[in-house]
Design a protein around this motif. Structure first.
Motif, PDB file in Angstrom:
ATOM      1  N   MET A  88      35.001  70.897 -39.052  1.00 54.08           N
ATOM      2  CA  MET A  88      35.447  72.031 -38.256  1.00 54.08           C
ATOM      3  C   MET A  88      35.123  71.631 -36.805  1.00 54.08           C
ATOM      4  O   MET A  88      36.071  71.756 -35.862  1.00 54.08           O
ATOM      5  CB  MET A  88      34.815  73.352 -38.743  1.00 54.08           C
ATOM      6  CG  MET A  88      35.312  74.080 -40.023  1.00 54.08           C
ATOM      7  SD  MET A  88      34.447  75.443 -40.298  1.00 54.08           S
ATOM      8  CE  MET A  88      34.823  76.367 -38.949  1.00 54.08           C
ATOM      9  N   LEU A  89      33.964  71.036 -36.541  1.00 51.70           N
ATOM     10  CA  LEU A  89      33.847  70.611 -35.194  1.00 51.70           C
ATOM     11  C   LEU A  89      34.719  69.223 -34.851  1.00 51.70           C
ATOM     12  O   LEU A  89      34.956  69.260 -33.496  1.00 51.70           O
ATOM     13  CB  LEU A  89      32.275  70.073 -35.096  1.00 51.70           C
ATOM     14  CG  LEU A  89      31.230  71.415 -35.229  1.00 51.70           C
ATOM     15  CD1 LEU A  89      29.822  70.828 -35.378  1.00 51.70           C
ATOM     16  CD2 LEU A  89      31.342  72.185 -33.949  1.00 51.70           C
ATOM     17  N   ASP A  90      34.823  68.586 -35.672  1.00 48.36           N
ATOM     18  CA  ASP A  90      35.820  67.328 -35.495  1.00 48.36           C
ATOM     19  C   ASP A  90      37.127  67.997 -34.897  1.00 48.36           C
ATOM     20  O   ASP A  90      37.807  67.566 -34.077  1.00 48.36           O
ATOM     21  CB  ASP A  90      35.734  66.470 -36.347  1.00 48.36           C
ATOM     22  CG  ASP A  90      34.543  65.591 -36.723  1.00 48.36           C
ATOM     23  OD1 ASP A  90      33.644  65.603 -35.795  1.00 48.36           O
ATOM     24  OD2 ASP A  90      34.392  65.019 -37.741  1.00 48.36           O
ATOM     25  N   PHE A  91      37.660  68.896 -35.620  1.00 50.53           N
ATOM     26  CA  PHE A  91      39.009  69.453 -35.394  1.00 50.53           C
ATOM     27  C   PHE A  91      38.966  70.238 -34.096  1.00 50.53           C
ATOM     28  O   PHE A  91      39.799  70.016 -33.276  1.00 50.53           O
ATOM     29  CB  PHE A  91      39.300  70.440 -36.497  1.00 50.53           C
ATOM     30  CG  PHE A  91      40.399  71.280 -36.255  1.00 50.53           C
ATOM     31  CD1 PHE A  91      41.884  70.550 -36.500  1.00 50.53           C
ATOM     32  CD2 PHE A  91      40.641  72.539 -35.573  1.00 50.53           C
ATOM     33  CE1 PHE A  91      42.843  70.993 -36.417  1.00 50.53           C
ATOM     34  CE2 PHE A  91      41.764  73.106 -35.424  1.00 50.53           C
ATOM     35  CZ  PHE A  91      43.139  72.543 -35.949  1.00 50.53           C
ATOM     36  N   HIS A  92      38.065  71.046 -33.891  1.00 51.12           N
ATOM     37  CA  HIS A  92      38.165  71.696 -32.493  1.00 51.12           C
ATOM     38  C   HIS A  92      37.702  70.797 -31.377  1.00 51.12           C
ATOM     39  O   HIS A  92      38.067  71.215 -30.157  1.00 51.12           O
ATOM     40  CB  HIS A  92      37.146  72.890 -32.656  1.00 51.12           C
ATOM     41  CG  HIS A  92      37.708  73.984 -33.348  1.00 51.12           C
ATOM     42  ND1 HIS A  92      38.701  74.903 -33.202  1.00 51.12           N
ATOM     43  CD2 HIS A  92      37.494  74.485 -34.820  1.00 51.12           C
ATOM     44  CE1 HIS A  92      38.916  75.601 -34.217  1.00 51.12           C
ATOM     45  NE2 HIS A  92      38.301  75.506 -35.239  1.00 51.12           N
ATOM     46  N   SER A  93      37.199  69.500 -31.535  1.00 55.59           N
ATOM     47  CA  SER A  93      36.545  68.829 -30.385  1.00 55.59           C
ATOM     48  C   SER A  93      37.764  67.980 -30.127  1.00 55.59           C
ATOM     49  O   SER A  93      37.985  66.885 -29.203  1.00 55.59           O
ATOM     50  CB  SER A  93      35.505  68.032 -30.723  1.00 55.59           C
ATOM     51  OG  SER A  93      35.508  67.182 -31.540  1.00 55.59           O
ATOM     52  N   GLY A  94      38.927  67.941 -31.006  1.00 50.10           N
ATOM     53  CA  GLY A  94      39.977  67.001 -30.864  1.00 50.10           C
ATOM     54  C   GLY A  94      39.773  65.621 -31.394  1.00 50.10           C
ATOM     55  O   GLY A  94      40.877  64.822 -31.411  1.00 50.10           O
ATOM     56  N   ALA A  95      38.888  65.336 -32.203  1.00 50.09           N
ATOM     57  CA  ALA A  95      38.525  64.087 -32.944  1.00 50.09           C
ATOM     58  C   ALA A  95      39.301  64.061 -34.206  1.00 50.09           C
ATOM     59  O   ALA A  95      39.319  65.201 -34.856  1.00 50.09           O
ATOM     60  CB  ALA A  95      37.062  63.948 -33.083  1.00 50.09           C
ATOM     61  N   GLU A  96      39.705  63.084 -34.828  1.00 49.60           N
ATOM     62  CA  GLU A  96      40.441  63.133 -36.078  1.00 49.60           C
ATOM     63  C   GLU A  96      39.756  62.181 -37.134  1.00 49.60           C
ATOM     64  O   GLU A  96      39.179  61.338 -36.883  1.00 49.60           O
ATOM     65  CB  GLU A  96      41.843  62.939 -35.935  1.00 49.60           C
ATOM     66  CG  GLU A  96      42.473  63.834 -35.395  1.00 49.60           C
ATOM     67  CD  GLU A  96      44.177  63.751 -35.276  1.00 49.60           C
ATOM     68  OE1 GLU A  96      44.607  63.143 -36.203  1.00 49.60           O
ATOM     69  OE2 GLU A  96      44.635  64.187 -34.185  1.00 49.60           O
TER      70      GLU A  96
END
Length: 98
Positions: free
Chosen positions: A90-98
């Motif tokens: 979830m943090l990766d998704f919302h920070s723009g990281a994939e």
């Protein structure tokens, strides 16, 4: 102040010619503007209806085998939920990281 008359024009720039008439140029360009034509329908109703029908006939982008595997794992109780992994995703998704 006794020395003010010796300073001259502020900034050293003086106008040597007449002002140009901008308003007449703007008025001329407004009268020469092309008339706006109404927008034409690029996608007629029949074409949109065919497109909607073809989209409705397509199968949804679902991996049926993966869904069946997950259902079986949930039913048997072997599906594990890992909160740390979910939170990280979830943090990766919302920070723009994939």
């Amino acid at each position: 102040m006794s020395g003010d008359s010796k300073i001259g024009a502020v900034g050293g720039i003086g106008r040597t010619g007449p002002l140009r008439k901008v308003a007449s140029d703007a008025t001329a360009s407004l009268s020469a503007a092309p008339q706006i034509q109404p927008a034409q329908d690029n996608l007629p109703t029949a074409r949109l209806s065919r497109l909607a029908g073809s989209l409705a006939d397509m199968s949804p982008p679902v991996d049926v085998a993966r869904v069946a595997t997950l259902r079986a794992a949930i039913a048997s109780g072997s599906y594990g939920v890992h909160p740390a992994i979910i939170a990280s995703a979830m943090l990766d998704f919302h920070s723009g990281a994939e």
